[in-house]
Write a protein that holds these residues in place. Structure first.
Motif, short mmCIF file in Angstrom:
data_model
loop_
_atom_site.label_atom_id
_atom_site.label_comp_id
_atom_site.label_asym_id
_atom_site.label_seq_id
_atom_site.Cartn_x
_atom_site.Cartn_y
_atom_site.Cartn_z
N THR A 22 56.87 -23.01 26.96
CA THR A 22 57.72 -22.53 25.89
C THR A 22 57.46 -23.33 24.62
O THR A 22 57.00 -24.47 24.68
CB THR A 22 59.22 -22.64 26.28
N ASN A 23 57.76 -22.70 23.48
CA ASN A 23 57.60 -23.38 22.20
C ASN A 23 58.68 -22.87 21.24
O ASN A 23 58.42 -22.04 20.38
CB ASN A 23 56.21 -23.14 21.62
N ARG A 66 66.10 -28.22 21.21
CA ARG A 66 64.78 -27.61 21.37
C ARG A 66 63.74 -28.61 21.87
O ARG A 66 62.82 -28.25 22.61
CB ARG A 66 64.34 -26.95 20.06
N THR A 104 61.68 -27.89 25.44
CA THR A 104 60.22 -27.88 25.51
C THR A 104 59.72 -28.82 26.59
O THR A 104 58.83 -28.48 27.37
CB THR A 104 59.62 -28.27 24.15
N ASN A 144 57.61 -27.46 29.80
CA ASN A 144 56.18 -27.75 29.72
C ASN A 144 55.77 -29.00 30.47
O ASN A 144 54.66 -29.07 31.00
CB ASN A 144 55.76 -27.91 28.26
N TYR A 192 55.23 -29.40 20.66
CA TYR A 192 54.62 -28.59 21.72
C TYR A 192 53.31 -29.24 22.17
O TYR A 192 53.05 -29.41 23.37
CB TYR A 192 54.36 -27.18 21.19
#
Length: 278
Positions: A109-110, A123, A127, A131, A176
């Motif tokens: 996800t980003n 957020r 992430t 990830n 990310y």
């Protein structure tokens, strides 16, 4: 030398996944779907996971109808950052198909685009959860619940889908890319911790024409392709071929490594501008 490990071209089983059970997270679209399709064509039973049930069901139907293969396709709804979901997934896989032989940690996800100093906690944590921690928790569950690498099972394979972003500085997606850099380190760490019963490798793609990279592709495709030595973006099929190599005895003496698939992006001169990656 056994039939499975004999020289390429002398054995019909070389590179085959018949009799194997492969789990691909984020397998309903893009790179994950491309990998699942390649595994199915190679003969594996393929399990695809994703959060959205409708998309997952549609992907499973396409895999069954469009890709010829002897194995089953099993879609399971699961969140890549949820350890309980991972345990439930692998328990069902083992009950339905037997011990897992291959895990592809593909889901990512980003949720944030912008400078690091503008990143908010929610957020940032989301992430990392998907990830980075997701890679660890799904690998652990594959081993402890799914039977990956068990003494009575074939040598297992874990394939982590990282990014060349983990090796470069790229405006807007630094956080990310930091999680993708962590995936490259975790690949080496897990290779050391899980050998010799499980091989752990990674793929680091450049820009691949998928939904995740849709905004970049729409706005800058011609510029990006003109810069690359191979003059084209990657496809999910490109990544699927590499994943097949890493999942089978084709790479039987390989662990703790990362294959870069970027059309030559990392070979570009430093002076080249507008070289965003996925």
């Amino acid at each position: 030398m056994s039939e499975q490990t004999s020289a390429a071209g002398t054995s019909p089983s070389y590179g085959s996944m018949e009799g194997q059970v492969a789990v691909v997270t984020g397998g309903s679209r893009g790179i994950g779907y491309g990998i699942a399709a390649r595994f199915r064509a190679a003969g594996a039973d393929v399990v695809i996971t994703a959060r959205k049930e409708n998309a997952l069901r549609d992907a499973a139907e396409r895999l069954t109808a469009e890709v010829a293969g002897p194995g089953r396709v099993l879609p399971l709804v699961a969140h890549a950052g949820d350890s309980a979901a991972a345990d439930a997934c692998f328990a069902e896989v083992r009950a339905e198909l037997g011990a897992v032989t291959t895990l592809v940690n593909n889901a990512a996800t980003n949720p944030y685009f912008g400078p690091l100093l503008g990143l908010d906690e929610a957020r940032a944590l989301k992430t990392v959860q998907v990830n980075q921690y997701g890679l660890v928790t799904w690998t652990r569950s594959a081993v402890e619940v799914g039977g990956l690498g068990a003494p009575d099972a074939p040598v297992g394979a874990v394939v982590n889908i990282a990014s060349i972003g983990g090796r470069i500085v790229d405006p807007g997606i630094g956080w990310y890319n930091a999680t993708k850099a962590a995936m490259l380190l975790l690949t080496r760490q897990l290779a050391w911790e899980l050998g010799p019963r499980i091989r752990v490798n990674a793929i680091a793609p450049g820009v691949v024409a998928t939904e995740l990279a849709a905004e970049v592709v729409r706005a800058r495709r011609e510029v990006l392709e003109a810069q690359l030595p191979l003059r084209r973006l990657g496809t999910p099929e490109d990544i699927g071929h590499a994943a097949l190599f890493l999942a089978t005895e084709l790479s039987g003496w390989m662990t703790g490594q990362a294959i870069v698939l970027d059309g030559g992006a990392l070979a570009l001169p430093i002076a080249v501008e507008d070289g965003a990656t996925s």
